[in-house]
Design a protein around this motif. Structure first.
Motif, PDB file in Angstrom:
ATOM      1  N   ARG A  67      22.245  10.296  21.216  1.00 28.22           N
ATOM      2  CA  ARG A  67      21.320   9.669  22.163  1.00 28.22           C
ATOM      3  C   ARG A  67      20.114   9.104  21.433  1.00 28.22           C
ATOM      4  N   ILE A 101      23.304   6.716  27.187  1.00 29.78           N
ATOM      5  CA  ILE A 101      22.332   7.550  26.473  1.00 29.78           C
ATOM      6  C   ILE A 101      21.483   8.389  27.428  1.00 29.78           C
ATOM      7  N   ASN A 154      22.374  15.049  21.679  1.00 33.81           N
ATOM      8  CA  ASN A 154      21.014  14.590  21.437  1.00 33.81           C
ATOM      9  C   ASN A 154      20.895  13.687  20.214  1.00 33.81           C
TER      10      ASN A 154
END
Length: 284
Positions: free
Chosen positions: A127, A117, A124
């Motif tokens: 993550r 991550i 994004n």
């Protein structure tokens, strides 16, 4: 930022649906679409703000989150903490944060292994989702984040930027995480005589020291050879347990906004459903 439960999630909860931590989190996942990391993840934990230890069962237990890219020693650290748990036999890259538990010296050790991550391999949204999932799996909060970083000068294929690794951790989990990060420098066996933290810091050009200043924590230097003797792995495991125990006694566990909102939403859900049930019973 006010978190609003979507209609889909409310429909799940209003049906004959057994609410567990896992499906509760899955039902809330649509809320995170479209948010940037800074909007989606905001930490309000601090050593003196809700980070207390409560309950008899928590006195010995430890909860850890492992961070770092594949191929830098993260799997070795996980296996060491879990006692070479056979359930972690697959070497395929993780797709989502995964929870493992073991018992060490009468303590239950919970290890959350995460995908990369901190790196560019995930978008994004992924993550953010996996960062929140790792926190949810450690509820009411982790005692430490083991941030695996390739030791500078180890000569591995690509040097890892320790500053970016720590900054990425702060971005994902918030500034309050600084006191809970333990930088773990791997591949100590390749460093030759420079096989202590002090030697590595003395030989450092300044990059590692600048990175460590962001979290204020002394790093651990780990020999992660595949043929490391079992006795050495056991000693390393106990060393990590002792280090995290000291942090726990000093700061308690890390508290993130996701934990607070889970508690709030759980109580609100209970209130709404009990009110609806009471109204239904009154109509009979």
């Amino acid at each position: 930022m006010l978190l609003v439960i979507p209609t889909r999630s409310l429909q799940l909860f209003q049906s004959n649906y057994t609410v567990t931590k896992d499906n509760f989190f899955r039902a809330l996942q649509p809320n995170f679409k479209g948010f940037t990391l800074k909007k989606c993840i905001t930490s309000i934990g601090s050593p003196g703000d809700g980070s207390q230890i409560s309950g008899t069962s928590e006195k010995l237990d430890l909860r850890l989150i492992l961070l770092g890219p594949s191929g830098r020693g993260r799997t070795f650290i996980a296996d060491t903490l879990l006692g070479n748990n056979k359930t972690r036999a697959s070497m395929d890259p993780l797709k989502q944060s995964t929870k493992w538990s073991t018992v060490v010296d009468s303590r239950t050790i919970t290890v959350i292994d995460t995908p990369d991550i901190l790196g560019p391999s995930l978008g994004n949204t992924s993550r953010a989702r996996e960062a929140l999932r790792s926190l949810q799996l450690t509820s009411p909060g982790p005692h430490a984040f083991l941030l695996v970083i390739q030791a500078p000068g180890s000569g591995m294929s690509l040097d890892q930027d320790p500053t970016q690794a720590i900054q990425g951790t702060l971005e994902l989990f918030g500034e309050g995480v600084t006191g809970y990060i333990i930088p773990v420098l791997t591949h100590a066996d390749i460093l030759g005589r420079r096989r202590t933290v002090d030697h590595v810091l003395e030989a450092d050009s300044g990059e590692l020291k600048r990175a460590l200043s962001l979290c204020g924590q002394r790093p651990e230097l780990v020999d992660n050879r595949l043929d490391l003797p079992p006795e050495a792995q056991t000693d390393l495991c106990r060393h990590f347990v002792d280090r995290v125990t000291e942090m726990k006694e000093l700061r308690g566990h890390f508290v993130h906004e996701v934990h607070r909102r889970q508690d709030y939403l759980r109580e609100k859900l209970l209130y709404d459903m009990s009110s609806a049930l009471a109204e239904k019973l009154g109509q009979k």
